[in-house]
Design a protein around this motif. Structure first.
Motif, PDB file in Angstrom:
ATOM      1  N   THR A 121      10.519  72.513  16.536  1.00 24.65           N
ATOM      2  CA  THR A 121      11.427  71.295  16.848  1.00 24.65           C
ATOM      3  C   THR A 121      10.443  70.529  17.814  1.00 24.65           C
ATOM      4  N   THR A 122       9.314  70.986  18.484  1.00 31.78           N
ATOM      5  CA  THR A 122       8.454  70.434  19.509  1.00 31.78           C
ATOM      6  C   THR A 122       7.773  69.440  18.677  1.00 31.78           C
TER       7      THR A 122
ATOM      8  N   PHE B 252       0.763  69.365  22.444  1.00 33.19           N
ATOM      9  CA  PHE B 252       1.515  70.570  23.035  1.00 33.19           C
ATOM     10  C   PHE B 252       1.436  70.727  24.363  1.00 33.19           C
TER      11      PHE B 252
ATOM     12  N   TYR C 158       3.112  72.777  27.377  1.00 33.07           N
ATOM     13  CA  TYR C 158       3.606  74.091  27.663  1.00 33.07           C
ATOM     14  C   TYR C 158       3.481  74.360  29.445  1.00 33.07           C
TER      15      TYR C 158
END
Length: 284
Positions: free
Chosen positions: A41-42, A217, A219
């Motif tokens: 989903t990211t 990405f 995080y």
């Protein structure tokens, strides 16, 4: 008189023929493990940009192959296309159904199907999409042949595939050093090279457009990213499961070091840049 001597090379063993059914069974179990949707989903923004690159139009018939939890599927449905979303892992299709229902998106059929044996008529779709999906099928020529077969003449095949030198491509390489891949199967990251795409699709294409893009990405830290991938991303989960404690520690150390190497976030959280190839093929 000088005697002439010659060296006769020892015969080389023939390359191993991949056991595609066995490889596919293991792959299916891998993608069914964990919960890919947590990571998948990211990546939603890539589904959106691929649909824009394909220039989808309202009312077109669209097939999303190896759709996972439906990023490209949902993006195409938002553009009022008639979408068929396929994957060979039923649990991933269910995640896509849940997302479509939550967003009240209509015109989507979710159907279990293998990209190497698509259950559709020739020239059935105006566009065929794949975001980080078809690249993992073990038989690339068969995969390309099926995607071409179900796309109508003049239609488009649009993909996003990780590149060999980008972050995810290097993750595949790192994991392969610790847990060797099946014999005779090429790296899925080769789908992220223009040469491979031309070799697979060129004879049936009037045009192939490619562009290297980046996905970020994001995080909290490298340790956080490793925790998520290790817990939910099937290929990483299974790689750790195949190793003993020392092997797991070594793989974790290598992956964290790699995350730091690609990090652009500095002290404000991890931002890992990963190159992918955006591809649009116009079917002959």
């Amino acid at each position: 008189m000088t005697a002439l001597s010659s060296t006769v090379a020892a015969p080389q063993a023939a390359p191993a023929t991949p056991d595609f059914p066995a490889i596919k069974a293991r792959q299916k179990a891998t993608w069914a493990s964990g919960d890919y949707a947590v990571v998948g989903t990211t990546l939603q923004i890539v589904g959106e940009t691929v649909c824009e690159a394909a220039d989808l139009r309202a009312g077109e018939t669209v097939l999303d192959v190896a759709a996972g939890n439906g990023n490209a599927t949902l993006a195409a449905a938002r553009r009022w296309c008639e979408v068929t979303s396929t994957d060979y892992v039923p649990a991933l299709l269910e995640r896509g159904r849940e997302r479509a229902a939550a967003e009240r998106l209509h015109g989507i059929e979710f159907r279990e199907a293998d990209v190497e044996a698509l259950p559709f008529d020739d020239a059935r779709f105006d566009a065929v999409l794949s975001t980080f999906g078809c690249m993992f099928a073990p038989n690339p020529p068969r995969t390309a042949s099926e995607m071409l077969r179900v796309c109508r003449p003049g239609g488009r095949i649009a993909m996003a595939n990780w590149t060999p030198e980008g972050f995810i491509g290097q993750v595949f390489k790192t994991v392969g050093k610790h847990v060797p891949p099946p014999a005779g199967v090429s790296s899925p990251a080769m789908w992220g090279t223009r040469d491979r795409i031309v070799a697979l699709f060129g004879d049936e294409a009037t045009k192939i457009d490619t562009q290297t893009r980046q996905f970020m990405f994001r995080y909290r830290s490298a340790e956080h990213m490793l925790e998520v991938f290790r817990g939910y991303y099937g290929p990483i989960l299974k790689a750790f499961a195949a190793l003993d404690a020392d092997g797991q520690a070594a793989l974790a150390e290598d992956l964290v070091a790699q995350m730091h190497r690609f990090d652009k976030g500095g002290d404000r959280g991890l931002v890992v840049a990963s190159d992918y190839l955006e591809i649009v093929i116009t079917r002959r």
